[in-house]
Enzyme design. Structure first.
Site, PDB file in Angstrom:
ATOM      1  N   ASP A  61       0.888  -1.168   0.000  1.00  0.00           N
ATOM      2  CA  ASP A  61       0.000   0.000   0.000  1.00  0.00           C
ATOM      3  C   ASP A  61       0.921   1.211   0.000  1.00  0.00           C
ATOM      4  OD1 ASP A  61      -1.544   2.231   0.707  1.00  0.00           O
ATOM      5  OD2 ASP A  61      -2.923   1.031   1.909  1.00  0.00           O
ATOM      6  N   ASN A  88       2.990   2.895 -10.688  1.00  0.00           N
ATOM      7  CA  ASN A  88       1.757   2.899 -11.478  1.00  0.00           C
ATOM      8  C   ASN A  88       0.511   3.221 -10.649  1.00  0.00           C
ATOM      9  OD1 ASN A  88       0.062   1.716 -13.939  1.00  0.00           O
ATOM     10  ND2 ASN A  88      -0.653   0.706 -12.076  1.00  0.00           N
ATOM     11  N   TYR A 164      -6.340  15.884  -9.326  1.00  0.00           N
ATOM     12  CA  TYR A 164      -5.609  14.881 -10.123  1.00  0.00           C
ATOM     13  C   TYR A 164      -4.550  15.570 -10.987  1.00  0.00           C
ATOM     14  CZ  TYR A 164      -4.983  10.948 -13.406  1.00  0.00           C
ATOM     15  OH  TYR A 164      -4.463   9.939 -14.180  1.00  0.00           O
ATOM     16  N   LYS A 168      -0.365  15.060 -10.818  1.00  0.00           N
ATOM     17  CA  LYS A 168       0.482  14.560 -11.904  1.00  0.00           C
ATOM     18  C   LYS A 168       1.556  15.592 -12.260  1.00  0.00           C
ATOM     19  CE  LYS A 168      -1.584  10.532 -12.438  1.00  0.00           C
ATOM     20  NZ  LYS A 168      -0.929   9.307 -11.950  1.00  0.00           N
ATOM     21  N   THR A 199     -10.062   1.457 -18.357  1.00  0.00           N
ATOM     22  CA  THR A 199      -9.819   0.812 -17.054  1.00  0.00           C
ATOM     23  C   THR A 199     -10.892   1.352 -16.108  1.00  0.00           C
ATOM     24  OG1 THR A 199      -8.453   2.632 -16.252  1.00  0.00           O
ATOM     25  CG2 THR A 199      -7.288   0.848 -17.390  1.00  0.00           C
TER      26      THR A 199
END
Ligand code: NAP
Length: 241
Positions: A61, A88, A164, A168, A199
């Site tokens: 984790d 990832n 998000y 990144k 996904t």
């Protein structure tokens, strides 16, 4: 020390991570399926073992320091080194306007996408320094490109998933700075934009299937000695920061 190349992929029980494991194992590596939940990680390992691949589940984790430390200790004990680290694991956030995004949501995204990624990298670096050709791949996104967000002609113009996007952009900077710090070593560090991939995170409307989505990660994980470091790639094309 193992003579085979050893790869650790975080968040690898499904999606792009699982496919990255498959392709790196098909390329002859021992691929470690990092997953936070044992049942999901074991199920993913069982699936790929049936395909004849050398894969193993490892509990990881990325937001849990003890889990990271024990994963590093296990890799040290079992293999004595780490050749490839694919950071990832990542999570999204609901549309988060800069003016109203909830601090708890922003923190949750940064915990996984930024702080988790940095913590895993720092814990694995001593093992990667024992590799003849260390490769670190950080999963980013075109959504982390400030240049794209400022360009009205960009396909992502106005996509204000701020938590998000900012996470990144932050890991892109970590990538650039780490590659500079490691410039005299055999370790290459690059950021990968996988494309828009079908996904749980990318959703049903995404045009790419996971085998193509894993392509950039696998390419950067298997770069030759003369390959680049400190870049931000989709396939072989350098993205705008
Ligand atoms: P996904 O199918 O949702 O998979 C995400 C993986 O991350 C899962 O295995 C998940 O595990 C794991 N994860 C989440 N929190 C974790 C934690 N605290 N510790 C360890 N693992 C954790 O997503 P994906 O589309 O394959 O995304 C993979 C990467 O590509 C992400 O970094 C994402 O930002 C990036 N990306 C994806 C796209 C796209 O279109 N799909 C585009 C650009 C970038 P659980 O199953 O336990 O939740």
């Amino acid at each position: 020390m193992s003579s085979k190349r050893i790869a650790l992929i975080t968040g690898a029980n499904k999606g792009i991570g699982l496919e990255t494991v498959r392709q790196l194992a098909q390329a002859g590596m021992t691929a470690l399926i990092g997953a936070r939940e044992a049942a999901r990680g074991e199920a993913a390992a069982a699936q790929l073992k049936k395909e004849g691949l050398d894969v193993r589940f490892i509990q990881l984790d990325v937001t849990d320091e003890a889990s990271i430390a024990s994963a590093a200790a296990k890799i040290e004990k079992d293999f004595g080194k780490l050749d490839v680290l694919v950071n990832n694991a990542g999570i999204g956030a609901p549309e988060s306007l800069p003016s109203t995004a909830k601090m708890a949501d922003i923190r949750a995204v940064f915990d996984v996408n930024v702080f988790g990624l940095i913590a895993v990298t720092q814990a694995m670096l001593p093992l990667m320094k024992k590799s003849e050709a260390g490769r670190i791949v950080n999963l980013t996104s075109i959504l982390g490109s400030i240049g794209e967000h400022r360009d009205p002609a960009s396909p992502i113009y106005g996509m204000l998933y701020m938590a998000y996007n900012a996470s990144k952009a932050a890991l892109n900077m970590f990538t650039a700075n780490l590659s500079h710090e490691l410039r005299e070593t055999k370790i290459k560090v690059n950021a990968a934009h996988p494309g828009w991939v079908k996904t749980d995170l990318g959703g049903e409307a995404a045009p790419l299937e996971t085998p193509e989505g894993a392509w950039t990660s696998v390419y950067l994980a298997t770069l030759p000695a003369e390959g680049p470091s400190g870049g931000f790639y989709h396939k072989t094309v350098h993205m705008r920061w």
